[in-house]
Design an enzyme around this catalytic site. Sequence first.
Site, mmCIF file in Angstrom:
data_model
loop_
_atom_site.group_PDB
_atom_site.id
_atom_site.type_symbol
_atom_site.label_atom_id
_atom_site.label_comp_id
_atom_site.label_asym_id
_atom_site.label_seq_id
_atom_site.Cartn_x
_atom_site.Cartn_y
_atom_site.Cartn_z
ATOM 1 N N THR A 13 7.019 -3.454 -10.969
ATOM 2 C CA THR A 13 6.499 -2.262 -10.488
ATOM 3 C C THR A 13 7.539 -1.386 -9.849
ATOM 4 O OG1 THR A 13 4.957 -2.695 -8.865
ATOM 5 C CG2 THR A 13 4.239 -3.083 -11.024
ATOM 6 N N GLY A 18 15.639 2.335 -6.567
ATOM 7 C CA GLY A 18 15.562 1.713 -5.245
ATOM 8 C C GLY A 18 15.372 0.379 -5.269
ATOM 9 N N TYR A 155 0.003 4.055 6.219
ATOM 10 C CA TYR A 155 1.024 3.443 5.332
ATOM 11 C C TYR A 155 1.029 1.796 6.126
ATOM 12 C CZ TYR A 155 5.622 1.772 3.826
ATOM 13 O OH TYR A 155 6.640 1.006 3.363
#
Length: 266
Positions: A13, A18, A155
């Site tokens: 996913t 990146g 985060y």
Amino acid sequence: MDLQLQGKRALITGSSAGLGEAIAIMLADEGATVIIHGRNPERAAAVASSICKRGGLAEVAIGDLSTDTGADEVGQSALAGGPVDILVNNAGAYEHFNWTTALPAQWLKTYETNVLSGVRMIQRLLPQMRARKWGRIITIGGGLATQPVSGHPEYSATLSARHNLAVSLARELKGSGVTSNVVAPGAIRVKAVEDLLIAAAPKYGWGTSWEEIEKGAVADIVQNDIGRLGKPEEIAGAVAYLVSSYADYISGATIRVDGGTVRTVA
């Protein structure tokens, strides 16, 4: 070394750029059919095309994993070509908030994107792994899960949740032939990190060349024992090992690939 991934199918996913892209490339190079996931069809197709040009096998699955509908779409696309043997939950988002600006709505949004996205894909793909008595689930975590700082609280909390759910899943999978592990990167040189550090360079007086900026960032922000940022392929290598047959005896583990940033004995 042959990692014995020929014939395996892997969904990564967040692999249209990146770290996810680097993981997909390495798994494809090792013989796996990789399923490139993203929300932008053009970007995902470009990565899949580049892998095919290298001689690999790649498919595409498009959808927003922060929603049940999007996860359904991705799951259906991924399984259309056959069972998925390997799930790498890499998709996630990182924004710059602090304890003042990270309002509850942002916490919820980040949790949907970074935690429930992975849960959704596990619940959609795990049943057929169990039925086939073999599978690999890798969660991409991070050092902030165990050593949070004052900034980015929402985060860091989601990273901690990712680590926790991966270990809980490993306990659930006891004796099933399916394993669950975490790869925890440190600061890795991807475009988003480069852009962030280049923008911060004038504030810290690091200089203008990348060599100066990287050296300054490692000294001032992302201290580690190696003295540089990590490379995407170094994360991909850890994932490739964990999804191989050589890692049959590893489950519920966290492999830190952070240059020694996290300082613990466990």
